[in-house]
Write a protein that holds these residues in place. Structure first.
Motif, PDB file in Angstrom:
ATOM      1  N   TYR A 156     -48.540  18.044   6.149  1.00 10.09           N
ATOM      2  CA  TYR A 156     -49.633  17.075   6.172  1.00 10.09           C
ATOM      3  C   TYR A 156     -50.769  17.569   7.080  1.00 10.09           C
ATOM      4  O   TYR A 156     -51.949  17.502   6.704  1.00 10.09           O
ATOM      5  CB  TYR A 156     -49.122  15.725   6.653  1.00 10.09           C
TER       6      TYR A 156
ATOM      7  N   GLU B  78     -54.474  18.521   5.803  1.00 10.03           N
ATOM      8  CA  GLU B  78     -55.715  17.926   6.313  1.00 10.03           C
ATOM      9  C   GLU B  78     -56.768  19.005   6.568  1.00 10.03           C
ATOM     10  O   GLU B  78     -57.948  18.835   6.225  1.00 10.03           O
ATOM     11  CB  GLU B  78     -55.422  17.158   7.604  1.00 10.03           C
TER      12      GLU B  78
ATOM     13  N   GLU C 196     -60.404  19.562   4.581  1.00  7.13           N
ATOM     14  CA  GLU C 196     -61.698  19.737   5.266  1.00  7.13           C
ATOM     15  C   GLU C 196     -62.393  21.009   4.784  1.00  7.13           C
ATOM     16  O   GLU C 196     -63.599  21.015   4.521  1.00  7.13           O
ATOM     17  CB  GLU C 196     -61.477  19.788   6.776  1.00  7.13           C
TER      18      GLU C 196
ATOM     19  N   LEU D 167     -52.289  16.839   0.066  1.00  6.84           N
ATOM     20  CA  LEU D 167     -52.313  15.962   1.228  1.00  6.84           C
ATOM     21  C   LEU D 167     -51.601  14.646   0.927  1.00  6.84           C
ATOM     22  O   LEU D 167     -50.815  14.149   1.746  1.00  6.84           O
ATOM     23  CB  LEU D 167     -53.758  15.685   1.645  1.00  6.84           C
TER      24      LEU D 167
ATOM     25  N   LYS E 170     -48.242  13.330   2.707  1.00  5.96           N
ATOM     26  CA  LYS E 170     -48.320  12.053   3.415  1.00  5.96           C
ATOM     27  C   LYS E 170     -47.181  11.116   3.008  1.00  5.96           C
ATOM     28  O   LYS E 170     -46.489  10.559   3.859  1.00  5.96           O
ATOM     29  CB  LYS E 170     -49.671  11.391   3.136  1.00  5.96           C
TER      30      LYS E 170
END
Length: 447
Positions: free
Chosen positions: A378, A382, A386, A423, A427
């Motif tokens: 996770y 992230e 980005e 992601l 999650k």
């Protein structure tokens, strides 16, 4: 017509309330509670528990006397024995009534050990029911989280379609101004078509996962209106980090209260009682016996006087009471072998407890390592989101200025969507593993 117009607002309100009730979204807790109340397998296990209660009641009643009555009617023709024990050629009829009572006084402590064993079996069945409820709760949680994951994938697919639609509009402007060739417009439209196919698949996946959840709840005739509440999943690492306790700590606590462990411990104590039941056959058995009997005799013919029914029953009464003692001497080694088997049952149950504990520890370890792996994935996802988001923004700016191809734009957009999907997967894997660890730590399952 005026009356109809007056009824329309009321009817609209009624339909609105019905529609709202049908489309009411369910929380995870509501799903779990409904499943526990309506699951057929749980109801069958509850019947097994009730059967154990009946067996316990039967064992407790073994102390009560065993009372039986027998009634018989005989007719004799020709030469037969008379009431004064002589033979004569007459026709007779006789009615017999008999009551017998038998009650255990001492049976080598068999009954009291059997009662204790049945109590332990009942406690084990209660824990088996609790284990089935926990398994069902985790199963429902898994389906619920799968729905949440598919819904997030659906949102990503919708975003991809929206981005492609916007890019088609931009490309049409670029083509009209002569900044890009017409072929790029076709490429972008082809990409939009692919995104729409992906969107349709995502919608179907949501529908299928909702159907799986409905079937797990055994919710009849939902009519496609079933839905769930989507809880906030922001800052999941910070929110669920406290669940990632060391496996040994979780196991040491879980082993003290988990129903699968308690059930096996009750069964072990039950096996020890079964050993005492088998050993009880070595002892003498003492029973109390009592009986009452009488008969009515009637001879056909005027030359034979007959008593009235009441006098005959009274005069022919017989009563008795006594004790019987049965002393075992030799029973072809049946008792000895029963004792041996009972001891083997204890050893086997001890092994079963060890196996159950090892299985529990393995499950906790697996959930812990899966949770830590999902946490790491996770965090990495992230960063990937980005990076791919910035790359997509740059590709979008270049494409809008006519400085890049549709292929470069689509590749950046695809990488961005892929990172969002990874992601989401990381999650929800992390959330589910954290819920498993909470479950083993005795924390109620909530989102």
């Amino acid at each position: 017509m005026k009356k109809i117009l007056l009824y329309i607002p009321a009817l609209l309100l009624l339909f609105s309330l019905q529609s709202k009730a049908q489309r009411q979204a369910w929380t995870l807790e509501e799903c779990i509670n409904y499943a526990i109340e309506n699951n057929i397998t749980l109801k069958q296990i509850e019947l097994e528990q009730q059967d154990q209660e009946v067996l316990l009641n039967t064992s407790r009643n073994s102390w009560l006397p065993n009372l039986n009555a027998n009634v018989g009617q005989d007719f004799n023709f020709g030469r037969t024995i008379t009431e004064d024990n002589t033979y004569d050629n007459i026709n007779t009829a006789s009615t017999q009534a008999y009551l017998s009572l038998n009650m255990p006084v001492f049976d080598g402590f068999k009954i009291q050990n059997d009662i204790a064993a049945r109590k332990l079996d009942l406690l084990a069945s209660i824990e088996n029911l609790n284990k089935a409820k926990e398994d069902l709760a985790m199963n429902v949680t898994s389906y619920y989280i799968t729905v949440l994951f598919n819904k997030e994938i659906l949102h990503i697919a919708e975003l991809q379609v929206l981005l492609s639609q916007e890019q088609v509009e931009r490309t049409e402007v670029l083509v009209n101004t002569g900044k890009v060739p017409l072929s790029q417009l076709y490429d972008i439209k082809a990409q939009l078509a692919d995104n729409e196919v992906t969107l349709a698949e995502a919608r179907n996946n949501v529908s299928i996962s909702l159907l799986d959840l409905v079937q797990a709840l055994e919710l009849e005739r939902s009519g496609g209106n079933f839905n769930i509440i989507e809880p906030s999943t922001e800052n999941v690492i910070e929110k669920y980090m406290g669940s990632l306790l060391p496996p040994d700590d979780i196991f040491d606590y879980a082993v003290t209260f988990k129903p699968q462990i308690k059930a096996q411990e009750y069964l072990l104590e039950g096996q020890k009682k079964n050993l005492k039941i088998a050993q009880s056959s070595y002892y003498p058995q003492l029973s109390l016996n009592a009986s009452w009997g009488s008969r009515y005799y009637h001879a056909y013919g005027d030359e034979y006087p007959n008593e009235s029914f009441g006098n005959s029953i009274k005069n022919n009464e017989s009563k008795g009471i006594g004790l019987s003692l049965s002393i075992p001497i030799f029973n072809r080694f049946q008792v000895r072998n029963s004792v041996r088997r009972a001891r083997l049952g204890i050893l086997n149950q001890e092994l079963e407890i060890d196996k159950t504990k090892k299985t529990l520890y393995k499950e906790i370890q697996t959930a812990y390592y899966n949770a830590t792996a999902a946490q790491e994935k996770y965090i990495a996802s992230e960063k990937s989101v980005e990076a791919t988001q910035e790359a997509f923004k740059y590709a979008e700016e270049r494409y809008s200025a006519g400085k890049s191809t549709a292929y470069e734009f689509n590749e950046a957009k695809t990488n961005y969507a892929k990172s969002l999907s990874e992601l989401a997967q990381a999650k929800y894997n992390f959330i589910f593993c954290a819920k498993i660890l909470d479950f083993y730590n005795g924390i109620p399952i909530t989102l």
